[in-house]
Design a protein around this motif. Structure first.
Motif, PDB file in Angstrom:
ATOM      1  N   ILE A  15      15.565  -4.167  -0.266  1.00 58.21           N
ATOM      2  CA  ILE A  15      14.661  -3.172  -0.836  1.00 58.21           C
ATOM      3  C   ILE A  15      13.460  -3.856  -1.478  1.00 58.21           C
ATOM      4  CG2 ILE A  15      14.482  -1.424  -2.682  1.00 58.21           C
ATOM      5  CD1 ILE A  15      17.647  -1.168  -2.261  1.00 58.21           C
ATOM      6  N   GLN A  16      12.259  -3.284  -1.267  1.00 59.61           N
ATOM      7  CA  GLN A  16      11.082  -3.754  -2.008  1.00 59.61           C
ATOM      8  C   GLN A  16      10.833  -2.776  -3.155  1.00 59.61           C
ATOM      9  OE1 GLN A  16       7.842  -5.211   0.325  1.00 59.61           O
ATOM     10  NE2 GLN A  16       6.339  -4.854  -1.292  1.00 59.61           N
ATOM     11  N   THR A  17      10.581  -3.324  -4.345  1.00 61.86           N
ATOM     12  CA  THR A  17      10.448  -2.477  -5.533  1.00 61.86           C
ATOM     13  C   THR A  17       8.973  -2.323  -5.930  1.00 61.86           C
ATOM     14  OG1 THR A  17      10.606  -4.328  -7.081  1.00 61.86           O
ATOM     15  CG2 THR A  17      12.672  -3.354  -6.368  1.00 61.86           C
ATOM     16  N   GLY A  64      10.019   5.246  -5.710  1.00 55.75           N
ATOM     17  CA  GLY A  64       9.033   4.404  -5.030  1.00 55.75           C
ATOM     18  C   GLY A  64       9.602   3.232  -4.243  1.00 55.75           C
ATOM     19  N   GLU A  65      10.893   2.938  -4.420  1.00 53.12           N
ATOM     20  CA  GLU A  65      11.455   1.786  -3.703  1.00 53.12           C
ATOM     21  C   GLU A  65      11.494   2.049  -2.189  1.00 53.12           C
ATOM     22  OE1 GLU A  65      14.272  -0.585  -6.836  1.00 53.12           O
ATOM     23  OE2 GLU A  65      15.230   1.022  -5.690  1.00 53.12           O
ATOM     24  N   LEU A  66      11.302   0.972  -1.445  1.00 51.32           N
ATOM     25  CA  LEU A  66      11.200   1.077   0.009  1.00 51.32           C
ATOM     26  C   LEU A  66      12.230   0.153   0.677  1.00 51.32           C
ATOM     27  CD1 LEU A  66       9.312   2.268   2.288  1.00 51.32           C
ATOM     28  CD2 LEU A  66       8.024   0.145   2.115  1.00 51.32           C
ATOM     29  N   LYS A 112      11.911  -7.748  -5.146  1.00 52.56           N
ATOM     30  CA  LYS A 112      12.854  -7.386  -4.099  1.00 52.56           C
ATOM     31  C   LYS A 112      14.237  -7.284  -4.726  1.00 52.56           C
ATOM     32  CE  LYS A 112      10.399  -9.720  -0.308  1.00 52.56           C
ATOM     33  NZ  LYS A 112       9.378  -8.699  -0.323  1.00 52.56           N
ATOM     34  N   ARG A 113      15.068  -6.416  -4.164  1.00 52.80           N
ATOM     35  CA  ARG A 113      16.462  -6.413  -4.594  1.00 52.80           C
ATOM     36  C   ARG A 113      17.321  -5.993  -3.413  1.00 52.80           C
ATOM     37  NH1 ARG A 113      19.046  -1.555  -6.983  1.00 52.80           N
ATOM     38  NH2 ARG A 113      17.776   0.278  -6.497  1.00 52.80           N
ATOM     39  N   SER A 114      18.624  -6.162  -3.543  1.00 54.18           N
ATOM     40  CA  SER A 114      19.500  -5.752  -2.457  1.00 54.18           C
ATOM     41  C   SER A 114      20.687  -4.972  -3.003  1.00 54.18           C
ATOM     42  CB  SER A 114      19.968  -6.969  -1.656  1.00 54.18           C
ATOM     43  OG  SER A 114      20.612  -7.874  -2.514  1.00 54.18           O
ATOM     44  N   LEU A 115      21.238  -4.148  -2.140  1.00 55.65           N
ATOM     45  CA  LEU A 115      22.384  -3.311  -2.513  1.00 55.65           C
ATOM     46  C   LEU A 115      23.362  -3.327  -1.349  1.00 55.65           C
ATOM     47  CD1 LEU A 115      21.049   0.163  -3.793  1.00 55.65           C
ATOM     48  CD2 LEU A 115      22.798  -1.237  -4.898  1.00 55.65           C
ATOM     49  N   PRO A 116      24.659  -3.534  -1.612  1.00 55.30           N
ATOM     50  CA  PRO A 116      25.628  -3.384  -0.524  1.00 55.30           C
ATOM     51  C   PRO A 116      25.521  -1.958   0.040  1.00 55.30           C
ATOM     52  CG  PRO A 116      26.667  -4.287  -2.486  1.00 55.30           C
ATOM     53  CD  PRO A 116      25.291  -3.871  -2.887  1.00 55.30           C
ATOM     54  N   ALA A 173       0.842  -1.201   0.000  1.00 55.78           N
ATOM     55  CA  ALA A 173       0.000   0.000   0.000  1.00 55.78           C
ATOM     56  C   ALA A 173       0.883   1.259   0.000  1.00 55.78           C
ATOM     57  CB  ALA A 173      -0.920  -0.005   1.215  1.00 55.78           C
ATOM     58  N   ALA A 174       1.986   1.217   0.734  1.00 57.74           N
ATOM     59  CA  ALA A 174       2.884   2.380   0.791  1.00 57.74           C
ATOM     60  C   ALA A 174       3.455   2.670  -0.594  1.00 57.74           C
ATOM     61  CB  ALA A 174       4.010   2.124   1.794  1.00 57.74           C
ATOM     62  N   ILE A 175       3.929   1.611  -1.244  1.00 54.35           N
ATOM     63  CA  ILE A 175       4.560   1.787  -2.560  1.00 54.35           C
ATOM     64  C   ILE A 175       3.530   2.222  -3.595  1.00 54.35           C
ATOM     65  CG2 ILE A 175       5.758   0.585  -4.432  1.00 54.35           C
ATOM     66  CD1 ILE A 175       7.213  -1.049  -2.236  1.00 54.35           C
ATOM     67  N   ASN A 176       2.332   1.598  -3.549  1.00 54.66           N
ATOM     68  CA  ASN A 176       1.281   2.017  -4.487  1.00 54.66           C
ATOM     69  C   ASN A 176       0.932   3.485  -4.287  1.00 54.66           C
ATOM     70  OD1 ASN A 176       1.173  -0.489  -5.623  1.00 54.66           O
ATOM     71  ND2 ASN A 176      -0.553  -1.196  -4.365  1.00 54.66           N
ATOM     72  N   GLY A 177       0.805   3.875  -3.021  1.00 53.79           N
ATOM     73  CA  GLY A 177       0.496   5.275  -2.706  1.00 53.79           C
ATOM     74  C   GLY A 177       1.566   6.201  -3.247  1.00 53.79           C
ATOM     75  N   TYR A 178       2.805   5.766  -3.115  1.00 55.62           N
ATOM     76  CA  TYR A 178       3.932   6.580  -3.599  1.00 55.62           C
ATOM     77  C   TYR A 178       3.838   6.767  -5.105  1.00 55.62           C
ATOM     78  CZ  TYR A 178       8.714   8.394  -3.717  1.00 55.62           C
ATOM     79  OH  TYR A 178       9.807   9.195  -3.868  1.00 55.62           O
ATOM     80  N   MET A 179       3.552   5.671  -5.814  1.00 55.30           N
ATOM     81  CA  MET A 179       3.537   5.730  -7.273  1.00 55.30           C
ATOM     82  C   MET A 179       2.312   6.482  -7.808  1.00 55.30           C
ATOM     83  SD  MET A 179       6.411   4.351  -7.793  1.00 55.30           S
ATOM     84  CE  MET A 179       6.612   4.076  -9.569  1.00 55.30           C
ATOM     85  N   GLU A 180       1.215   6.481  -7.016  1.00 52.83           N
ATOM     86  CA  GLU A 180      -0.024   7.119  -7.487  1.00 52.83           C
ATOM     87  C   GLU A 180      -0.002   8.635  -7.353  1.00 52.83           C
ATOM     88  OE1 GLU A 180      -3.155   5.225  -5.294  1.00 52.83           O
ATOM     89  OE2 GLU A 180      -2.802   3.319  -6.343  1.00 52.83           O
ATOM     90  N   HIS A 181       0.781   9.142  -6.417  1.00 57.17           N
ATOM     91  CA  HIS A 181       0.787  10.583  -6.185  1.00 57.17           C
ATOM     92  C   HIS A 181       2.089  11.206  -6.682  1.00 57.17           C
ATOM     93  CE1 HIS A 181      -2.131   9.082  -3.209  1.00 57.17           C
ATOM     94  NE2 HIS A 181      -2.763  10.205  -3.477  1.00 57.17           N
TER      95      HIS A 181
END
Lengths: 330, 225
Positions: free
Chosen positions: A177-179, A209-211, A184-188, A14-22
């Motif tokens: 990170i959730q995309t 939008g990534e969290l 999902k992905r990760s970064l050092p 919901a957080a990511i969708n909200g981010y992408m919608e606004h």
């Protein structure tokens, strides 16, 4: 303060969708940095999505290491028994930063997103390429005492002040990170933040939008628990940002250095690791001369901008002092 | 002062000129610089007023407990917890010092922790319990730390005192009062411009050691209504 809308996210999706919608949205966690920036008119989001109550507040053992939830507070992280025993410099570094009031509110994910304390960035009345791309940089010829000497560009010399992330970078932490597409992905962690280059307005390698969901510490870094130290040099004894900090860690075997980690804080736009310098420790007997040589190598490419020239020499001395302590020579 | 060579100026002064800020403001800034006062540029100038009206439809509804009282309210999402307490709920004990998390005068308890109420959006106390200085002690009795501050002169002007007391309570509860150095470190988020630190440390120690004057606990003063 510019008006903004606020909503509390019930789930990461919901957080990511909200981010992408606004448009012009920001995630809000502890708010200790973001609220301050909004109030000073440095950042003006139209929409805040509160992610502080998402289920990422645990600190738990996972296969291959320890998971620090992105929404766990800095205080709870520093107090955690596994952190204290297996990754003690993370706890040391957190407790040397800010105050208990701030650490109670500030989250681990938020700490990664903390922006520079450069006074010119923090004031909308002055030129700053990070705040307003293309406007110039008043810091380069200005009061730049607290700013960077490594990895700077003509566009920006901002420094990143996080103590926690300096320690995490030394211990090879990985950001989970959730995309927006549900992946999902990760970064050092050491690659999470960016050097300014031509686009100082972009602090991190997070995409739209990534969290951040957690920061994971690898099992292998437990080897440094016995010989590590976080040295923070600052203007006053407590509650001040670092001028220079050093996360120093060694693994010793038969009086020789078997492995080494070193990260510097507050000297660059990201926690500074120099793997060539780290390689110089391996197989050597610890001594002041060795640490001095490594310190010289680490600060080799450093460039001062006037008021912050002293950071180059201070950085070298801090490296030597930190490692002398870790090696039991001071 | 009429003609100033560009090269003599600090970048912030050049920016001020560029921004065509009035000559008067510029001279004030230049004088500050000449006096050697650190130009904390952001502190002096207020943010430009917004041209966007507040949208009442975007107000946030929260359900919270403050000093034991459950309450429901609708808020402008920009409202800080500190402003909610002081401006809307009449709880003026928590003080606004720096309004940027640097001084600790606004310290309150949220759940188990002490926090800076100035950096907390009121919307974020939804579902939480908040205790302010007004919720400490009772109408008939002081909290021991309040007595200790009086006994040991843990203040002069008193402006930072509510925040100091809210922090001291947690420092004691969380067992960070082992030595003078530890007390100073864990109280470092509360600045006292009068410099009453010595008294503050003594006050914290006297509650730790239970040596404060217990006779002073009873409130004898008449309550001011």
């Amino acid at each position: 303060m510019n008006p903004f809308q606020y909503s509390k996210a019930k789930s990461a999706d919901a957080a990511i969708n909200g981010y992408m919608e606004h448009d012009n949205t920001a995630y809000l966690a502890g708010g200790t940095n973001l609220v301050d920036r909004i109030r000073r008119d440095v950042t003006h989001p139209d929409y805040l999505i509160d992610v502080s109550e998402l289920p990422f507040s645990k600190i738990e053992k996972i296969e291959g290491g320890l998971r620090l939830g992105a929404m766990a507070s800095n205080s709870d992280t520093a107090d955690d028994e596994n952190v204290k025993n297996d990754y003690p410099i993370v706890s040391e570094a957190i407790l040397l930063g800010a105050t208990d009031q701030l650490r109670n509110k500030a989250t681990n994910g938020g700490n990664l997103m903390q922006r520079t304390r450069c006074s010119y960035y923090m004031s909308p009345h002055f030129a700053c390429n990070k705040r307003e791309p293309g406007s110039g940089c008043d810091a380069i010829d200005g009061h730049n005492r607290i700013l960077s000497v490594l990895g700077t560009s003509e566009k920006c010399i901002a420094s990143y002040p996080s103590d926690m992330c300096t320690a995490l970078a030394a211990l090879d932490a990985v950001v989970q990170i959730q995309t927006p597409n549900g992946g999902k992905r990760s970064l050092p962690l050491v690659d999470f933040r960016r050097l300014p280059g031509d686009s100082p307005e972009i602090d991190t390698n997070l995409k739209e939008g990534e969290l951040i969901t957690s920061i994971d510490l690898p099992e292998s870094s437990k080897a440094f628990a016995k010989a590590s130290h976080y040295l923070k040099v600052r203007d006053r004894h407590s509650y001040a940002f670092a001028l220079v900090s050093v996360a120093a860690a060694l693994v010793m075997e038969n009086n020789m250095i078997k492995d080494a980690r070193m990260a510097l804080g507050s000297v660059a736009a990201k926690p500074w690791r120099d793997q060539e310098a780290e390689a110089m420790f391996i197989g050597k007997k610890p001594s002041r001369e060795l640490f001095e040589k490594i310190a010289e190598k680490t600060m080799e490419g450093a460039k001062g901008y006037g008021e912050n020239d002293f950071k180059i020499e201070l950085g070298k001395r801090a490296i030597v002092k930190a490692f002398m302590k870790v090696a039991g020579l001071s | 002062m009429d003609k100033i060579e560009e090269k003599e100026l600090w970048p912030e002064e050049k920016s001020l000129m560029k921004a065509e800020i009035s000559r008067r403001k510029f001279i004030t800034s230049a004088t500050l610089a000449a006096l050697g006062l650190a130009m904390t540029p952001y502190a002096t100038l207020a943010a430009a007023p917004s041209n966007k009206p507040v949208n009442f439809a975007s107000f946030v509804e929260i359900n919270t407990t403050i000093n034991g009282q459950n309450m429901k309210m609708k808020l402008d999402p920009r409202t800080s917890l500190l402003d909610l307490l002081r401006e809307q709920l009449g709880l003026t004990g928590s003080k606004k010092g720096c309004n940027q998390g640097a001084c600790g005068a606004c310290t309150v308890h949220m759940g188990k922790d002490r926090i800076n109420s100035c950096l907390t959006l009121a919307a974020q106390i939804d579902g939480k319990e908040v205790t302010t200085i007004e919720g400490i002690g009772s109408e008939t009795e002081f909290h021991p730390i309040q007595v200790a501050f009086m006994e040991h002169d843990g203040y002069q002007c008193g402006y930072c005192t509510p925040g100091q007391i809210m922090s001291a309570i947690k420092v004691l509860e969380e067992d960070h009062a082992g030595s003078d150095a530890e007390i100073r470190e864990w109280m470092s988020g509360n600045i006292c411009r009068c410099g009453a630190y010595k008294g503050i440390v003594e006050a914290v120690k006297s509650v730790r050691d239970e040596t404060y004057d217990k006779k002073l606990i009873k409130r004898t003063q008449q309550k001011v209504s």
